[in-house]
Design an enzyme around this catalytic site. Structure first.
Site, PDB file in Angstrom:
ATOM      1  N   GLU A   1       8.988 -52.748 -11.791  1.00 53.63           N
ATOM      2  CA  GLU A   1      10.198 -52.619 -12.855  1.00 53.63           C
ATOM      3  C   GLU A   1      11.491 -53.324 -12.255  1.00 53.63           C
ATOM      4  O   GLU A   1      12.093 -53.866 -13.208  1.00 53.63           O
ATOM      5  CB  GLU A   1      10.499 -51.206 -13.023  1.00 53.63           C
ATOM      6  CG  GLU A   1       9.256 -50.399 -13.705  1.00 53.63           C
ATOM      7  CD  GLU A   1       8.061 -50.411 -13.288  1.00 53.63           C
ATOM      8  OE1 GLU A   1       6.750 -50.216 -13.788  1.00 53.63           O
ATOM      9  OE2 GLU A   1       7.965 -50.162 -11.920  1.00 53.63           O
TER      10      GLU A   1
ATOM     11  N   HIS B   1       4.859 -39.074 -17.336  1.00 56.96           N
ATOM     12  CA  HIS B   1       4.781 -39.900 -18.657  1.00 56.96           C
ATOM     13  C   HIS B   1       5.310 -39.111 -19.850  1.00 56.96           C
ATOM     14  O   HIS B   1       5.296 -39.439 -20.882  1.00 56.96           O
ATOM     15  CB  HIS B   1       3.352 -40.194 -19.127  1.00 56.96           C
ATOM     16  CG  HIS B   1       2.637 -41.195 -18.187  1.00 56.96           C
ATOM     17  ND1 HIS B   1       2.026 -40.511 -16.806  1.00 56.96           N
ATOM     18  CD2 HIS B   1       2.634 -42.379 -17.822  1.00 56.96           C
ATOM     19  CE1 HIS B   1       1.441 -41.553 -16.110  1.00 56.96           C
ATOM     20  NE2 HIS B   1       1.709 -42.639 -16.811  1.00 56.96           N
TER      21      HIS B   1
END
Length: 417
Positions: free
Chosen positions: A139, A209
Site C-alpha cells: 500500500e 475488513h
C-alpha cells in the site's frame, strides 16, 4: 362410572379444541409482517432514486457537457439512465474519466481482472493493460507510485483493496501527498491523485475488513476525504474527486456495493465536493451521518414516527411527531460547517452517527465546532452514536455498529432532554 369419565374427558377435549380454533382464527386475521420487517431497508429506502426523473433531478448535479460560460441551465431532455448498484457506478465513473482523459491510469492490487469487489471489471480490456494494471501488495508503494505519477502530470487513480490496509500508506498520504503544494511554494502539486478504498462494516469483516479509518485523516490539511451513500452519489462524487485539484481519498462503503441500487445517468456529471446534503428536512433535531449509517438513521426516524407494537412503549407519544432533519455529510474533509451549523441553530439539537470509534472520531471535531458556534441555541447536549472503542468484533459485528435501535435511543434521549 368409566363411561362417565370418558364423556367428561371428551367434552374437555372438544372445549379445548374450540378455544384453540378461535385463538388461531384471531391470529390468522392479523396480517403477518413482511419478510424484511416493517422498517425501510437499504433496498427499499426512500432516499434512493429508482426512476429516471428522480435521478436526473439529483440536487447539485452538474452535467459536464453544459456550457459553463453561459447562464445556468438544467437540460434534462434526452438524458438516459441505467440501473446500477454502487460498484457499477464506481466502475462507470472511472470509465468516463479515462475515456475523456488520456493521462488517466488505474492501478492497485488485482485491479486488472476487476478487483475484489469488481469495481474495475473490464477496464483493462477497454483501455489496455498500460493504463489499467496490477501492482505488488504494498500500500505504501501504491500511494507513493501514485504521487509520482501525479507529479509528472498524470491522473492517478489508485485502489487500496481495503481501507483497513491504508495504514502502511499513511506516511505517503499525510507527509507527502498532503504537503507537496505547501512545501514547494505552489510550484508542484499532486492534485491528480485519487485513492479509492472500500470502507466500513461489511457484516462479517471483523477487525481487519470492517474498519472506518476516515477520522485518522482529519488533521491532514491538504487532503480531501469523501464517502458516498448511493450509486448516483458515488459516480458524481468520484468524477469530482478525480478532477479536483487536490489529492482525494475516496472511501466506498463495502456493504453498499450491491445493496444500494439507483437509476444512474449515463452521461458525464459531477456532484459538489465539500457540501453536505439535507435528505429529510426537519425542525426539532439534526441527525448527521455519512455512508452506510444514512440508512440506519432513516430507519430510526421511521421507528420513532411509526413504532411497531413492540416499540410503542419506547417511543413517547409526545415525540412521535417530532421533525428530524437528516443530513448526509458526504465530504468528511473539509466538512460542510455552514450547513451543519445552520441546521443546528434551527433545531437546537444534534446527534452525530458514524461507524468508527468514538474517541478521536470525526464526530468529536463536529461536536466541538457545533458547541463553539451554536452554544446559545442548543436545547440539549450534542450526542454521538458510534462504534465502540474496541477492534471490530468478528462474531458480534452487528453489535459494534450504530444500528437503527441505537440511533433511535439517541434521538429519544436528545428530544426528551
Amino acid at each position: 362410572m368409566l363411561a362417565h369419565s370418558r364423556v367428561n374427558a371428551l367434552a374437555r377435549c372438544v372445549t379445548r379444541r374450540r378455544r384453540l380454533c378461535r385463538r388461531y382464527s384471531a391470529e390468522a386475521a392479523v396480517e403477518p409482517p413482511p419478510a424484511g420487517g416493517h422498517l425501510p431497508s437499504i433496498a427499499t429506502s426512500s432516499l434512493l432514486r429508482p426512476t429516471r426523473d428522480l435521478a436526473i433531478r439529483t440536487p447539485g448535479l452538474v452535467w459536464t457537457d453544459e456550457d459553463g460560460t453561459g447562464p445556468s441551465r438544467n437540460i434534462i431532455g434526452g438524458r438516459e439512465t441505467r440501473k446500477m448498484n454502487l460498484y457499477q457506478a464506481v466502475r462507470d465513473a472511472m470509465s468516463v474519466a479515462m475515456s475523456k482523459d488520456d493521462h488517466a491510469v488505474v492501478f492497485g492490487e488485482d485491479v486488472a481482472f476487476g478487483g475484489v469487489f469488481r469495481c474495475t471489471m473490464g477496464l483493462a480490456e477497454e483501455f489496455g493493460r498500460e493504463r489499467v494494471f496490477n501492482t505488488p501488495l504494498t500500500e505504501q508503494g501504491i500511494v507513493g507510485f501514485g504521487i509520482g505519477m501525479a507529479l509528472m502530470g498524470h491522473t492517478a487513480i489508485a485502489e487500496i483493496q481495503f481501507a483497513d490496509y491504508i495504514y502502511p500508506a499513511f506516511d505517503q498520504l499525510v507527509n507527502e501527498a498532503a504537503k507537496i503544494r505547501y512545501r514547494s511554494g505552489g510550484s508542484y502539486n499532486v492534485g491528480g491523485l485519487t485513492v479509492r478504498a472500500p470502507t466500513m462494516a461489511v457484516g462479517h469483516g471483523g477487525l481487519y475488513h470492517s474498519q472506518s479509518p476516515e477520522g485518522f485523516f482529519m488533521g491532514a490539511a491538504g487532503l480531501k476525504v469523501i464517502i458516498p451513500r448511493s450509486p448516483i452519489q458515488a459516480k458524481g462524487l468520484l468524477l469530482s474527486a478525480i478532477r479536483d485539484p487536490n489529492p482525494v481519498i475516496f472511501m466506498e462503503p463495502k456493504i453498499l456495493y450491491r445493496s444500494a441500487i439507483e437509476q444512474v445517468p449515463t452521461d458525464d456529471f459531477t456532484l459538489p465536493v465539500g457540501r453536505a446534503e439535507t435528505l429529510i428536512p426537519g425542525s426539532d433535531l439534526t441527525l448527521l451521518t455519512w455512508g452506510t449509517p444514512v440508512y440506519h438513521c432513516e430507519a430510526a426516524i421511521h421507528m420513532l414516527a411509526s413504532p411497531t407494537p413492540e416499540m410503542e412503549k419506547h417511543a413517547p407519544v409526545a415525540l412521535r411527531k417530532a421533525r428530524v432533519e437528516l443530513i448526509d455529510l458526504r465530504t468528511i474533509l473539509p466538512w460542510d460547517i455552514e450547513t451543519v451549523v445552520e441546521s443546528v441553530n434551527r433545531t437546537g439539537r444534534l446527534v452525530v452517527v458514524h461507524e468508527a470509534g468514538m474517541t478521536g472520531g470525526v464526530g468529536a471535531e463536529i461536536c466541538a465546532q457545533v458547541q463553539q458556534r451554536c452554544f446559545l441555541k442548543l436545547d440539549a447536549p450534542v450526542k454521538r452514536v458510534t462504534g465502540w472503542d474496541t477492534p471490530v468484533a468478528l462474531q458480534y459485528e452487528k453489535f459494534h455498529i450504530p444500528d437503527a435501535l441505537r440511533v433511535f435511543d439517541a434521538i429519544v434521549e436528545t428530544l426528551s432532554y
